[in-house]
Design an enzyme around this catalytic site. Structure first.
Site, PDB file in Angstrom:
ATOM      1  N   LYS A  70       0.846  -1.182   0.000  1.00  0.00           N
ATOM      2  CA  LYS A  70       0.000   0.000   0.000  1.00  0.00           C
ATOM      3  C   LYS A  70       0.884   1.235   0.000  1.00  0.00           C
ATOM      4  O   LYS A  70       1.652   1.460   0.933  1.00  0.00           O
ATOM      5  CB  LYS A  70      -0.902  -0.019   1.237  1.00  0.00           C
ATOM      6  CG  LYS A  70      -1.807   1.193   1.343  1.00  0.00           C
ATOM      7  CD  LYS A  70      -2.805   1.028   2.482  1.00  0.00           C
ATOM      8  CE  LYS A  70      -3.646   2.268   2.642  1.00  0.00           C
ATOM      9  NZ  LYS A  70      -4.581   2.151   3.767  1.00  0.00           N
ATOM     10  N   LYS A 113      -2.110  -1.514  -3.942  1.00  0.00           N
ATOM     11  CA  LYS A 113      -2.986  -0.346  -3.880  1.00  0.00           C
ATOM     12  C   LYS A 113      -2.176   0.930  -3.898  1.00  0.00           C
ATOM     13  O   LYS A 113      -1.228   1.027  -3.138  1.00  0.00           O
ATOM     14  CB  LYS A 113      -3.791  -0.464  -2.582  1.00  0.00           C
ATOM     15  CG  LYS A 113      -4.624   0.727  -2.240  1.00  0.00           C
ATOM     16  CD  LYS A 113      -5.325   0.507  -0.937  1.00  0.00           C
ATOM     17  CE  LYS A 113      -6.016   1.809  -0.591  1.00  0.00           C
ATOM     18  NZ  LYS A 113      -6.295   1.955   0.775  1.00  0.00           N
TER      19      LYS A 113
HETATM   20  C1  PBG Z   1      -7.615   3.072   5.516  1.00  0.00           C
HETATM   21  C2  PBG Z   1      -7.838   2.984   4.053  1.00  0.00           C
HETATM   22  C3  PBG Z   1      -7.615   3.953   3.062  1.00  0.00           C
HETATM   23  C4  PBG Z   1      -8.095   3.440   1.863  1.00  0.00           C
HETATM   24  C5  PBG Z   1      -8.540   2.157   2.126  1.00  0.00           C
HETATM   25  N1  PBG Z   1      -8.349   1.874   3.482  1.00  0.00           N
HETATM   26  C6  PBG Z   1      -7.159   5.349   3.146  1.00  0.00           C
HETATM   27  C7  PBG Z   1      -5.855   5.754   3.618  1.00  0.00           C
HETATM   28  O1  PBG Z   1      -4.927   4.975   3.806  1.00  0.00           O
HETATM   29  O2  PBG Z   1      -5.783   6.956   3.839  1.00  0.00           O
HETATM   30  C8  PBG Z   1      -8.102   4.169   0.546  1.00  0.00           C
HETATM   31  C9  PBG Z   1      -9.109   3.699  -0.437  1.00  0.00           C
HETATM   32  C10 PBG Z   1      -9.403   4.644  -1.548  1.00  0.00           C
HETATM   33  O3  PBG Z   1      -8.763   5.692  -1.739  1.00  0.00           O
HETATM   34  O4  PBG Z   1     -10.340   4.336  -2.293  1.00  0.00           O
HETATM   35  N2  PBG Z   1      -6.340   2.847   5.955  1.00  0.00           N
HETATM   36 ZN    ZN Z   2      -5.613   3.650   8.122  1.00  0.00          ZN
END
Ligand code: PBG
Ligand code: ZN
Length: 325
Positions: free
Chosen positions: A196, A249
């Protein structure tokens, strides 16, 4: 190998039936996971400002939405919670009466053929919007992991079919696996947000989930967007810790990483086409600068071609409506 004029690659492109026959990648409904946002109250359906077509929904509205999702042939949803109360330690995340726990129970009560995945993190539940416990402005790893384990177990108890930790703390997959197993949930798979990135593409999500950090950013735990060797190390460690599905992601800007992970490991791979990827395509469509439907399909097909087995996408319903099968 012979060459032109014996070889003519256009030969297989004349007839649409032949084109279909040699198509290498297919988008299917069974590839789709639809993200949904649950909010307190009843009768609530608020459109997210930066994500046209995406809504914060109260549990009653969510249950109706899930029926529609099933009717469209989408096999899975992933739930994000907007709690009634936020606090320093994100209590509602691991409260058996929390928003997600109640939502899962409500869905499971009336729908039995929908895979309910829950996102496990603290950022939606903490008053400061960070993904873990803070001390002197720093996110504590091991103390946070303990709470994530509680959150995961509480989701499983409520009836979640799969747990998706998105926090990026070290060691959380092993800890959650252990916690689930000890509590009788050894059959519940973990879909790990293993790779991520710290991404600008999450902007609209933070509107939707109301989870913008009050100060600072997420660079102390999410990955540097410049790195792809590190993605291999992240994926490998989560696989060793017991992750069943590995996620990359965002998806579109990281298709090289999707391909590398797919080539490197023999494991099911999910890709998350995140909020910003969705919003950009929607905005381009609204302005009439691009053909939204075409670009939507092309973006998803590209992610599959890169190597994803499944895609989390806000376009799931739109795609399902287009796909006949
Ligand atoms: C929470 C989380 C996030 C997303 C999914 N789970 C946001 C972040 O890390 O700020 C992002 C999903 C999206 O942008 O569609 N940790
Ligand atoms: Zn988070």
């Amino acid at each position: 190998m012979s060459e032109y004029p014996t070889v003519r690659l256009r030969r297989l492109r004349h007839n649409p039936l032949v084109r279909d026959m040699i198509r290498e990648t297919h988008l299917r409904k069974s590839d789709l996971i639809y993200p949904l946002f649950v909010a307190p109250g009843s009768g609530v359906k608020n459109e997210v400002r930066s994500m046209p077509g995406v809504f914060q929904m109260s549990i009653d509205v969510l249950v109706e939405e899930c029926k529609e999702v099933v009717a469209l042939g989408i096999p899975a949803i992933i739930l994000f919670g907007i709690p009634e109360h936020k606090d320093e330690v994100g209590s509602e995340a691991y409260d058996d009466e929390g928003i997600i726990q109640r939502a899962v129970r409500a869905i499971k009560k009336v729908i039995n053929n929908l895979l309910v995945i829950t996102d496990v993190c603290l950022c939606e539940y903490t008053s400061h919007g960070h993904c873990g416990l803070l001390r002197d402005g720093e996110i504590l790893n091991d103390e946070t992991v303990e709470l994530l384990v509680k959150e995961a177990i509480s989701h499983a108890k409520a009836g979640a079919d799969m747990i998706a930790p998105s926090d990026m703390m070290d060691g959380r997959v092993a800890a959650i696996r252990h916690g689930l197993d000890e509590n009788g949930f050894s059959k519940i798979p973990i879909m790990s947000y293993a790779v991520k990135y710290s991404s600008g593409y999450y902007g609209p999500f933070r509107d939707a989930a109301d989870s913008t950090p009050a100060f600072g950013d997420r660079r102390s735990h999410q990955m540097d967007e410049a790195n792809s060797d590190e993605a291999i190390r992240e994926a490998e460690s989560d696989i060793l810790e017991g992750a069943d599905i590995i996620m990359v992601k965002p998806a579109g800007p990281y298709m090289d990483v999707i391909r590398r992970i797919k080539d490197e490991f023999n494991i099911p791979l999910a890709a998350y086409q995140v909020s910003g990827e969705y919003s950009i395509i929607k905005a381009g469509g609204k302005l009439d600068w691009i053909d939204e439907e075409r670009v939507m399909i092309e973006s998803l097909l590209g992610i599959k071609r890169a190597g994803a087995d499944m895609i989390l996408t806000y376009f799931a319903k739109d795609v399902a409506k287009l796909l006949k099968e």
